[in-house]
Design a protein around this motif. Structure first.
Motif, PDB file in Angstrom:
ATOM      1  N   GLU A 102      -4.322   3.386  -5.787  1.00 39.67           N
ATOM      2  CA  GLU A 102      -3.327   2.873  -4.834  1.00 39.67           C
ATOM      3  C   GLU A 102      -2.142   3.814  -4.706  1.00 39.67           C
ATOM      4  O   GLU A 102      -1.602   3.994  -3.618  1.00 39.67           O
ATOM      5  N   LEU A 103      -1.724   4.426  -5.811  1.00 37.71           N
ATOM      6  CA  LEU A 103      -0.623   5.393  -5.777  1.00 37.71           C
ATOM      7  C   LEU A 103      -1.020   6.613  -4.952  1.00 37.71           C
ATOM      8  O   LEU A 103      -0.248   7.082  -4.115  1.00 37.71           O
ATOM      9  N   TRP A 110       3.779   2.746  -2.755  1.00 41.53           N
ATOM     10  CA  TRP A 110       3.592   2.348  -4.154  1.00 41.53           C
ATOM     11  C   TRP A 110       4.906   2.501  -4.923  1.00 41.53           C
ATOM     12  O   TRP A 110       5.320   1.620  -5.662  1.00 41.53           O
ATOM     13  N   ARG A 113       7.496  -0.120  -3.952  1.00 41.43           N
ATOM     14  CA  ARG A 113       7.220  -1.399  -4.622  1.00 41.43           C
ATOM     15  C   ARG A 113       7.612  -1.336  -6.104  1.00 41.43           C
ATOM     16  O   ARG A 113       8.182  -2.294  -6.639  1.00 41.43           O
TER      17      ARG A 113
END
Length: 176
Positions: A102-103, A110, A113
């Motif tokens: 995801e990063l 990312w 968040r």
């Protein structure tokens, strides 16, 4: 260490540094593709001098070494192949690289968040989030601004890479 662009965001007891980096991995010297270029963001401690002065005097402030680090690095423009983070650091030295799909897919989102809720990062670093409640709230409010600065530096780092001279540690002697 910086390739010319450096931002510091100071809060109460914590700070975030954002810098452009360009270096050759010394562990892989002589191999092709050892260059890493991009953005390094570190969460750090912040302390200020308690020395009294007039209401006009400036106070000294110090940054500690990193608590955790995000490295948005690439081996070539837009490769997104070396984007990782270091959830643990000891005396400024990073722990293991942690790669997260995801990063790599959305590094700026990312990171936004993560900065928007520091509680898990602080706990993982062995710090009590309750002791940093003001910083947690302030960082959440500034997360998009910090991420925007990182995004600008990353965009510049993704432009075609110039040839560079390096210092004895492998750091590029140019500005991003």
């Amino acid at each position: 260490m910086s390739s010319g662009v450096y931002r510091i965001y100071c809060f109460q007891k914590l700070a975030v540094t954002v810098e452009g980096v360009d270096f050759a991995d010394p562990a892989r010297a002589g191999e092709p593709g050892v260059r890493e270029r991009g953005v390094r963001l570190e969460l750090r401690g912040l302390s200020e001098s308690a020395e009294a002065g007039s209401i006009y005097s400036s106070r000294a402030a110090w940054l500690s070494r990193g608590i955790c680090r995000f490295d948005l690095l690439e081996s070539a423009p837009r490769a997104a192949d070396r984007i990782h983070w270091h959830p643990e650091m000891s005396d400024g030295e990073p722990g293991d690289r942690v790669f997260d799909a995801e990063l790599s897919a959305d590094p700026i989102g990312w990171m936004t968040r993560a900065l928007g809720d520091l509680t898990p990062l602080l706990r993982r670093a062995g710090l009590e989030p309750e002791e940093h409640a003001g910083d947690v709230a302030a960082m959440a409010a500034a997360a998009e601004e910090i991420a925007e600065a990182a995004a600008k530096i990353l965009a510049a780092a993704r432009e075609p890479w110039p040839e560079v001279a390096r210092d004895e540690r492998g750091l590029a002697q140019i500005n991003i």
